[in-house]
Motif scaffolding. Sequence first.
Motif, PDB file in Angstrom:
ATOM      1  N   TYR A  35      37.071  30.687  36.535  1.00  0.00           N
ATOM      2  CA  TYR A  35      35.857  30.682  35.720  1.00  0.00           C
ATOM      3  C   TYR A  35      35.476  32.115  35.404  1.00  0.00           C
ATOM      4  CZ  TYR A  35      31.001  30.172  34.240  1.00  0.00           C
ATOM      5  OH  TYR A  35      29.840  30.238  33.511  1.00  0.00           O
ATOM      6  N   PHE A  36      35.190  32.392  34.126  1.00  0.00           N
ATOM      7  CA  PHE A  36      34.766  33.741  33.749  1.00  0.00           C
ATOM      8  C   PHE A  36      33.499  33.681  32.918  1.00  0.00           C
ATOM      9  CE2 PHE A  36      37.749  32.569  30.289  1.00  0.00           C
ATOM     10  CZ  PHE A  36      36.964  32.809  29.169  1.00  0.00           C
ATOM     11  N   TYR A 200      47.861  36.103  38.617  1.00  0.00           N
ATOM     12  CA  TYR A 200      47.110  35.333  37.618  1.00  0.00           C
ATOM     13  C   TYR A 200      45.720  35.921  37.407  1.00  0.00           C
ATOM     14  CZ  TYR A 200      46.214  31.132  34.821  1.00  0.00           C
ATOM     15  OH  TYR A 200      45.956  30.258  33.782  1.00  0.00           O
ATOM     16  N   THR A 201      45.077  36.335  38.494  1.00  0.00           N
ATOM     17  CA  THR A 201      43.765  36.981  38.377  1.00  0.00           C
ATOM     18  C   THR A 201      43.860  38.222  37.515  1.00  0.00           C
ATOM     19  OG1 THR A 201      43.120  36.160  40.573  1.00  0.00           O
ATOM     20  CG2 THR A 201      41.868  38.013  39.678  1.00  0.00           C
ATOM     21  N   SER A 215      32.426  38.950  34.661  1.00  0.00           N
ATOM     22  CA  SER A 215      32.898  38.564  35.992  1.00  0.00           C
ATOM     23  C   SER A 215      33.958  37.470  35.885  1.00  0.00           C
ATOM     24  CB  SER A 215      31.741  38.057  36.863  1.00  0.00           C
ATOM     25  OG  SER A 215      30.788  39.063  37.099  1.00  0.00           O
ATOM     26  N   LEU A 216      34.803  37.402  36.931  1.00  0.00           N
ATOM     27  CA  LEU A 216      35.890  36.417  36.981  1.00  0.00           C
ATOM     28  C   LEU A 216      36.018  35.874  38.402  1.00  0.00           C
ATOM     29  CD1 LEU A 216      38.525  34.996  35.882  1.00  0.00           C
ATOM     30  CD2 LEU A 216      39.730  37.117  36.516  1.00  0.00           C
ATOM     31  N   PHE A 217      36.172  34.560  38.508  1.00  0.00           N
ATOM     32  CA  PHE A 217      36.423  33.862  39.766  1.00  0.00           C
ATOM     33  C   PHE A 217      37.735  33.111  39.635  1.00  0.00           C
ATOM     34  CE2 PHE A 217      36.421  29.548  41.498  1.00  0.00           C
ATOM     35  CZ  PHE A 217      36.153  29.728  42.845  1.00  0.00           C
ATOM     36  N   ILE A 232      37.499  37.381  43.347  1.00  0.00           N
ATOM     37  CA  ILE A 232      36.348  37.637  42.497  1.00  0.00           C
ATOM     38  C   ILE A 232      36.434  39.054  41.973  1.00  0.00           C
ATOM     39  CG2 ILE A 232      33.831  37.902  42.419  1.00  0.00           C
ATOM     40  CD1 ILE A 232      33.619  35.752  44.575  1.00  0.00           C
ATOM     41  N   LEU A 233      36.274  39.214  40.658  1.00  0.00           N
ATOM     42  CA  LEU A 233      36.252  40.535  40.031  1.00  0.00           C
ATOM     43  C   LEU A 233      34.955  40.667  39.250  1.00  0.00           C
ATOM     44  CD1 LEU A 233      39.920  40.883  38.684  1.00  0.00           C
ATOM     45  CD2 LEU A 233      38.953  41.892  40.765  1.00  0.00           C
TER      46      LEU A 233
END
Length: 237
Positions: A35-36, A200-201, A215-217, A232-233
């Motif tokens: 999710y982003f 992948y992240t 943000s990215l999860f 998490i980023l």
Amino acid sequence: MEMKSIAAQLSANAYPGRGIILGLTPDGTKAVAAYFIMGRSANSRNRIFVTEGEGIRTQAFDPSKMEDPSLVIYAPVRVLGNKTIVTNGDQTDTIFDFMDKQMTFEQSLRGRDFEPDGPNYTPRISGILHVESGSYSYAMSILKSNNGNPAACNRYTFAYSTPIAGEARFIHTYMGDGNPLPSFEGEPELVDVLDDIDAYTNLLWTNLNEDNKVSLFVRYINIADGTYETRILNKNK
């Protein structure tokens, strides 16, 4: 449906808004959820993802600059037993509460509609992963205005009872940038996925628009036993 490169889909779209990716790794062993969030306004960009229990929550990076928290502060990810819920708004809590009362994913969303942020009327996108005793299925939903007309809410649910290894589905709030922002159209896009969570992240984060990404999860869940890894980023650090 032709499989598309998720890297190409993201890099070609400066503003997909918020997006959910659900699928199964090529080796068939892990359920995948990503999710982003993105932002054009200072308020939307002033956010980070933080862990909360087994899920995550959005939080103001600089609380003194937060203007209106109503549509930007919420729990995108919550876990209910063997189910992982991923959404772009506070409907995460709605799904959690109603599924905890034995209602289905689709039923739990019947009292919700698109976001009240006219003229965009941002769609509410939601997903749920069900991992139990070595089996895996997932579903996705989008609640959207009728071609920008808020007089009607169109509801679509897509269920994937037998996910195929190496395939994922991608749904996002907007087709691209614009004023008003054009809502997502069609069924969730078929995209590729990788076995390695870190690769992948990095692939997703690198191909999100540098100016707009926030943000990215990413979570990989072992289908055999339900254990998981999370990444998490946050652009704000």
